[in-house]
Each structure stands twice: as structure tokens, then as C-alpha cells.
Design an enzyme around this catalytic site. Structure first.
Site, PDB file in Angstrom:
ATOM      1  N   HIS A  65      25.799  64.441  65.616  1.00  0.00           N
ATOM      2  CA  HIS A  65      26.124  65.804  66.022  1.00  0.00           C
ATOM      3  C   HIS A  65      26.116  65.886  67.553  1.00  0.00           C
ATOM      4  O   HIS A  65      25.672  64.958  68.233  1.00  0.00           O
ATOM      5  CB  HIS A  65      25.113  66.787  65.429  1.00  0.00           C
ATOM      6  CG  HIS A  65      25.256  66.944  63.959  1.00  0.00           C
ATOM      7  ND1 HIS A  65      24.440  66.309  63.047  1.00  0.00           N
ATOM      8  CD2 HIS A  65      26.132  67.659  63.210  1.00  0.00           C
ATOM      9  CE1 HIS A  65      24.809  66.629  61.830  1.00  0.00           C
ATOM     10  NE2 HIS A  65      25.832  67.440  61.887  1.00  0.00           N
ATOM     11  N   TYR A  79      32.486  68.562  52.822  1.00  0.00           N
ATOM     12  CA  TYR A  79      31.023  68.750  52.880  1.00  0.00           C
ATOM     13  C   TYR A  79      30.656  70.175  52.455  1.00  0.00           C
ATOM     14  O   TYR A  79      29.733  70.389  51.668  1.00  0.00           O
ATOM     15  CB  TYR A  79      30.562  68.479  54.317  1.00  0.00           C
ATOM     16  CG  TYR A  79      29.075  68.599  54.545  1.00  0.00           C
ATOM     17  CD1 TYR A  79      28.191  67.683  53.987  1.00  0.00           C
ATOM     18  CD2 TYR A  79      28.550  69.609  55.339  1.00  0.00           C
ATOM     19  CE1 TYR A  79      26.824  67.785  54.213  1.00  0.00           C
ATOM     20  CE2 TYR A  79      27.189  69.717  55.575  1.00  0.00           C
ATOM     21  CZ  TYR A  79      26.330  68.807  55.009  1.00  0.00           C
ATOM     22  OH  TYR A  79      24.974  68.899  55.238  1.00  0.00           O
ATOM     23  N   SER A  99      24.064  74.244  54.382  1.00  0.00           N
ATOM     24  CA  SER A  99      24.489  74.134  55.776  1.00  0.00           C
ATOM     25  C   SER A  99      25.286  75.378  56.147  1.00  0.00           C
ATOM     26  O   SER A  99      25.932  75.989  55.287  1.00  0.00           O
ATOM     27  CB  SER A  99      25.372  72.900  55.920  1.00  0.00           C
ATOM     28  OG  SER A  99      26.147  72.997  57.089  1.00  0.00           O
ATOM     29  N   SER A 100      25.304  75.698  57.438  1.00  0.00           N
ATOM     30  CA  SER A 100      26.045  76.882  57.874  1.00  0.00           C
ATOM     31  C   SER A 100      27.557  76.694  57.758  1.00  0.00           C
ATOM     32  O   SER A 100      28.311  77.656  57.873  1.00  0.00           O
ATOM     33  CB  SER A 100      25.675  77.247  59.313  1.00  0.00           C
ATOM     34  OG  SER A 100      25.981  76.173  60.177  1.00  0.00           O
ATOM     35  N   CYS A 101      28.007  75.448  57.512  1.00  0.00           N
ATOM     36  CA  CYS A 101      29.451  75.235  57.401  1.00  0.00           C
ATOM     37  C   CYS A 101      30.017  75.724  56.071  1.00  0.00           C
ATOM     38  O   CYS A 101      31.218  75.632  55.841  1.00  0.00           O
ATOM     39  CB  CYS A 101      29.804  73.771  57.624  1.00  0.00           C
ATOM     40  SG  CYS A 101      29.269  72.735  56.272  1.00  0.00           S
ATOM     41  N   LYS A 149      28.342  71.524  49.315  1.00  0.00           N
ATOM     42  CA  LYS A 149      27.156  72.376  49.524  1.00  0.00           C
ATOM     43  C   LYS A 149      27.292  73.708  48.774  1.00  0.00           C
ATOM     44  O   LYS A 149      26.312  74.221  48.229  1.00  0.00           O
ATOM     45  CB  LYS A 149      26.932  72.616  51.021  1.00  0.00           C
ATOM     46  CG  LYS A 149      26.451  71.366  51.758  1.00  0.00           C
ATOM     47  CD  LYS A 149      25.084  70.931  51.250  1.00  0.00           C
ATOM     48  CE  LYS A 149      24.505  69.757  51.978  1.00  0.00           C
ATOM     49  NZ  LYS A 149      23.233  69.291  51.403  1.00  0.00           N
TER      50      LYS A 149
HETATM   51  O1  GFB Z   1      27.751  68.910  66.281  1.00  0.00           O
HETATM   52  P1  GFB Z   1      29.159  68.729  65.893  1.00  0.00           P
HETATM   53  O2  GFB Z   1      29.642  67.345  65.664  1.00  0.00           O
HETATM   54  O3  GFB Z   1      29.460  69.518  64.568  1.00  0.00           O
HETATM   55  O4  GFB Z   1      30.103  69.355  67.042  1.00  0.00           O
HETATM   56  P2  GFB Z   1      29.966  70.959  64.102  1.00  0.00           P
HETATM   57  C1  GFB Z   1      29.887  70.619  67.598  1.00  0.00           C
HETATM   58  C2  GFB Z   1      30.840  70.839  68.765  1.00  0.00           C
HETATM   59  O5  GFB Z   1      30.463  69.984  69.848  1.00  0.00           O
HETATM   60  C3  GFB Z   1      32.317  70.556  68.477  1.00  0.00           C
HETATM   61  C4  GFB Z   1      31.594  69.337  70.368  1.00  0.00           C
HETATM   62  O6  GFB Z   1      33.104  71.537  69.095  1.00  0.00           O
HETATM   63  C5  GFB Z   1      32.514  69.184  69.153  1.00  0.00           C
HETATM   64  O7  GFB Z   1      33.856  68.951  69.525  1.00  0.00           O
HETATM   65  N1  GFB Z   1      31.220  68.077  71.048  1.00  0.00           N
HETATM   66  C6  GFB Z   1      31.302  67.829  72.383  1.00  0.00           C
HETATM   67  C7  GFB Z   1      30.742  66.965  70.457  1.00  0.00           C
HETATM   68  N2  GFB Z   1      30.947  66.581  72.663  1.00  0.00           N
HETATM   69  C8  GFB Z   1      30.574  66.015  71.477  1.00  0.00           C
HETATM   70  C9  GFB Z   1      30.096  64.713  71.137  1.00  0.00           C
HETATM   71  O8  GFB Z   1      29.948  63.826  71.968  1.00  0.00           O
HETATM   72  N3  GFB Z   1      29.782  64.502  69.822  1.00  0.00           N
HETATM   73  C10 GFB Z   1      29.939  65.475  68.860  1.00  0.00           C
HETATM   74  N4  GFB Z   1      29.600  65.208  67.596  1.00  0.00           N
HETATM   75  N5  GFB Z   1      30.421  66.703  69.169  1.00  0.00           N
HETATM   76  C11 GFB Z   1      29.283  69.920  61.845  1.00  0.00           C
HETATM   77  C12 GFB Z   1      29.930  69.862  60.501  1.00  0.00           C
HETATM   78  O9  GFB Z   1      30.135  70.693  62.580  1.00  0.00           O
HETATM   79  O10 GFB Z   1      28.033  70.565  61.856  1.00  0.00           O
HETATM   80  C13 GFB Z   1      28.993  69.596  59.418  1.00  0.00           C
HETATM   81  O11 GFB Z   1      31.002  68.968  60.560  1.00  0.00           O
HETATM   82  C14 GFB Z   1      27.680  70.298  59.519  1.00  0.00           C
HETATM   83  O12 GFB Z   1      29.620  69.895  58.210  1.00  0.00           O
HETATM   84  C15 GFB Z   1      27.099  70.232  60.894  1.00  0.00           C
HETATM   85  O13 GFB Z   1      27.792  71.642  59.101  1.00  0.00           O
HETATM   86  C16 GFB Z   1      25.842  71.049  61.061  1.00  0.00           C
HETATM   87  O14 GFB Z   1      28.947  72.015  64.375  1.00  0.00           O
HETATM   88  O15 GFB Z   1      31.337  71.276  64.614  1.00  0.00           O
END
Ligand code: GFB
Length: 312
Positions: free
Chosen positions: A183, A140, A111-113, A144
């Protein structure tokens, strides 16, 4: 055995997930039919004895390691112990059993994280382990990173052909639409759709909307994985992405317009933003002859259609 030999036996770990199911579809399309799968109910990949028994009896030639405990920013941050334990156990058992059962080639998906929170953008593969990780997904990311290092160490010590790919943020069929664990892309798609249907005037989005993210359709990822299985045998892991990113605010507006939600987007800054930016440098995979095909807007239209058809 070479992966170009379509009669080789392929095990897709995690074939019911978004990534594993996309790999499954891509393999069938390319004429690979000797595919073995197990649901998590049939085979608990966290259990070493079960994994060893499965490999001993099935003897796969090739392995796609797409099984993982995954989720969005909130799930990663809430279930920190599970994200570390489940992922370490799954990948350790599958990688080790692949070695002891003489698998010809294995592809591990990360993952890119894995990259440091403040790494220089776009992220080159060399940025790994050069700084502190983003706290919300550190467990996580640590799991990875261990998977990448395990593939590298097994190559070094045992001479096996285990490779690793690091996908950027993914979306596509079989995504998770549960608002607590999903996500951002599926979450906003669902929120806007439901708000439109019930006539709500506003939707709450998390964070400030300023972070930037790169999004890759999972069918593109699957094509990239097959490409690497066919052509790539190096120790160095490979980023898979589009090479372009958008702000979360722009993404939200794009999704709202595709869904047809005309109300207000309210940003809840009590929710975490996560990493400010994680744009992949995709020079290595481009140089190997692969590029993504699905444009983000087209991809979102496609998943919205699937979402409404399935009535998720
Ligand atoms: O996709 P996401 O949950 O994961 O959130 P990450 C990306 C951005 O979208 C963050 C915002 O800045 C969130 O605050 N966001 C806005 C929301 N509204 C929403 C919503 O309703 N739901 C969610 N989920 N986000 C994950 C990692 O990070 O990405 C994992 O935690 C993994 O480890 C994955 O790498 C691909 O991109 O921040």
C-alpha cells in the site's frame, strides 16, 4: 459463551499478517491466553477439507477472520483472479466451518473498498451496494461484500452471532514493504528512506497525488475489533476508521519530512489513482463507545522507527 470470559478458545485466522498479529498482541495484553493459530503453511484456508478438520479438532469458541489476500492498488489490479478466488475460498470455508462447529462469535474483517467509487462522503454503512465499484479493486471488493452478506445470511437463517467490521486503509507493524504489492504508506516510507540513504534527488510517486485516503494504525483497529467482540451483536456491519483523511500528496510530504528526505517528489500519472476518496463515517462505532487513539504523524514516526530497526 461470552467473549468477556477470557478462558474461551480464540482462533485468529491470519495471525502472521499485519491485522492478525495486531489482534494477537491486543488479546495477550488483555489477558486472553487460550489462542490457537496456524500458519498458512500448516493450514491452507482455501482448502475446505483442511479447514473442516482443523475446526473439528480445535473447536474454537471465538474466531477473528483476519486472513485474506491483500495488497495495494497495483497488486489488486494485477492479480484480479487470485484476489477473488483466494478471498472467497478463505472466508467461505472459515465462516461455514464456524457455523457447523458452533463457534459462539465470529468477527469478519472487510475493507473500505466495498463502497461504490462515487458514494457520498463520508461513507455510511448504508452506502453498500448503491453504485458501481472502483475497477482497480473490484474483485477484492466483491469477495469482501460476499463475506459481509454471508455473515448476515448465516445470522438470519441459523441464528449465529457473526459480525463484520470494515476497516479503512491500515498501516503498522508487520506491514508489506514490497514495492510492487504494498500500500501507499509503507511504499513511500521505503522509497524515501532508500532515496535518502543513496542520496537520490527525486522519488517517483504513483498517480496524481490528488486522491484522499484515511489511515488507521493497526493497533487501533485491533482495539476496535476487541471492543466489537465484547459489546456488539448486531447484524449491521461497522466502519472502523479515524473519520479524517489526507491527500496522497500531503501524506507523501509528511512521510518525506519524517524520514528526512529533502529531494523532489515526482508524480507518475501513468499509474492509477484509484478511488478519488474513501473517508469512513465512523458514527456507528463512536456511538458504541470506541474511538481511535494513534495520531497519523505519531503512527508514521513509530513505523519508521520499526522499519529502520528491522532493516526491512
Ligand atoms: O494504498 P494504495 O495502493 O491503495 O494506493 P488504495 C493509494 C493511493 O496512493 C493511490 C497512490 O492513489 C496510489 O496511486 N500511490 C502513490 C501509491 N505512490 C504509491 C506507491 O508507491 N505505492 C502505492 N501502492 N500507491 C487499495 C485497494 O486501494 O486499498 C484495496 O486496492 C484495499 O482493495 C486497500 O481496499 C485498503 O487505497 O487505492
Amino acid at each position: 459463551m461470552e467473549f468477556s470470559n477470557t478462558s474461551g478458545k480464540i482462533y485468529i485466522a491470519g495471525h502472521n499478517g499485519m491485522v492478525g498479529s495486531a489482534i494477537h498482541r491486543a488479546l495477550l495484553k488483555k489477558g486472553y491466553t487460550n489462542i490457537v493459530t496456524r500458519s498458512s503453511k500448516e493450514l491452507d484456508l482455501r482448502n475446505q477439507n483442511e479447514v473442516n478438520d482443523f475446526f473439528k479438532s480445535e473447536k474454537p469458541d471465538f474466531v477473528f477472520l483476519a486472513a485474506a489476500k491483500v495488497g495495494g492498488i497495483l497488486a489488486n489490479n494485477t492479480y484480479r483472479a487470485e484476489f477473488l478466488y483466494d478471498n472467497l475460498m478463505i472466508q467461505t470455508n472459515v465462516i461455514h466451518a464456524s457455523y457447523t462447529n458452533k463457534v459462539s462469535k465470529l468477527l469478519f474483517l472487510g475493507s473500505s473498498c466495498i463502497y461504490p467509487k462515487m458514494a457520498k462522503q463520508p461513507l455510511t454503512e448504508e452506502a453498500l451496494l448503491t453504485g458501481e465499484l472502483e475497477p482497480t479493486n473490484e474483485p477484492y471488493a466483491i469477495a469482501k461484500i460476499a463475506g459481509i452478506k454471508m455473515c448476515e445470511a448465516y445470522r438470519d437463517q441459523y441464528g449465529v452471532n457473526f459480525i463484520s467490521a470494515m476497516p479503512t486503509n491500515l498501516y503498522g507493524p508487520n506491514d508489506n514493504y514490497d514495492l510492487k504489492s504494498s500500500h501507499v504508506l509503507p511504499a513511500l516510507l521505503r522509497k524515501f528512506h532508500e532515496a535518502k540513504v543513496s542520496g537520490d534527488s527525486e522519488v517517483q510517486c504513483w498517480g496524481t497525488g490528488s486522491p484522499m485516503r484515511e489511515f488507521l494504525h493497526v493497533d487501533d483497529l485491533a482495539a476496535g475489533c476487541l471492543h466489537l467482540m465484547l459489546t456488539y451483536d448486531q447484524k449491521e456491519f461497522v466502519n472502523i476508521g479515524t473519520g479524517t483523511d489526507v491527500t496522497i500528496k500531503d501524506l507523501a510530504e509528511t512521510i518525506a519530512s519524517i524520514v528526512g528526505f529533502n529531494g523532489e517528489l515526482v508524480w507518475d500519472s501513468t499509474k492509477p489513482d484509484g478511488t478519488p476518496r474513501k473517508l469512513m463515517n465512523v458514527g456507528r462505532i463512536h456511538a458504541s463507545g470506541w474511538k481511535h487513539e494513534i495520531d497519523l504523524k505519531e503512527g508514521i514516526k513509530q513505523v519508521f522507527k520499526e522499519f529502520t530497526n528491522n532493516d526491512c
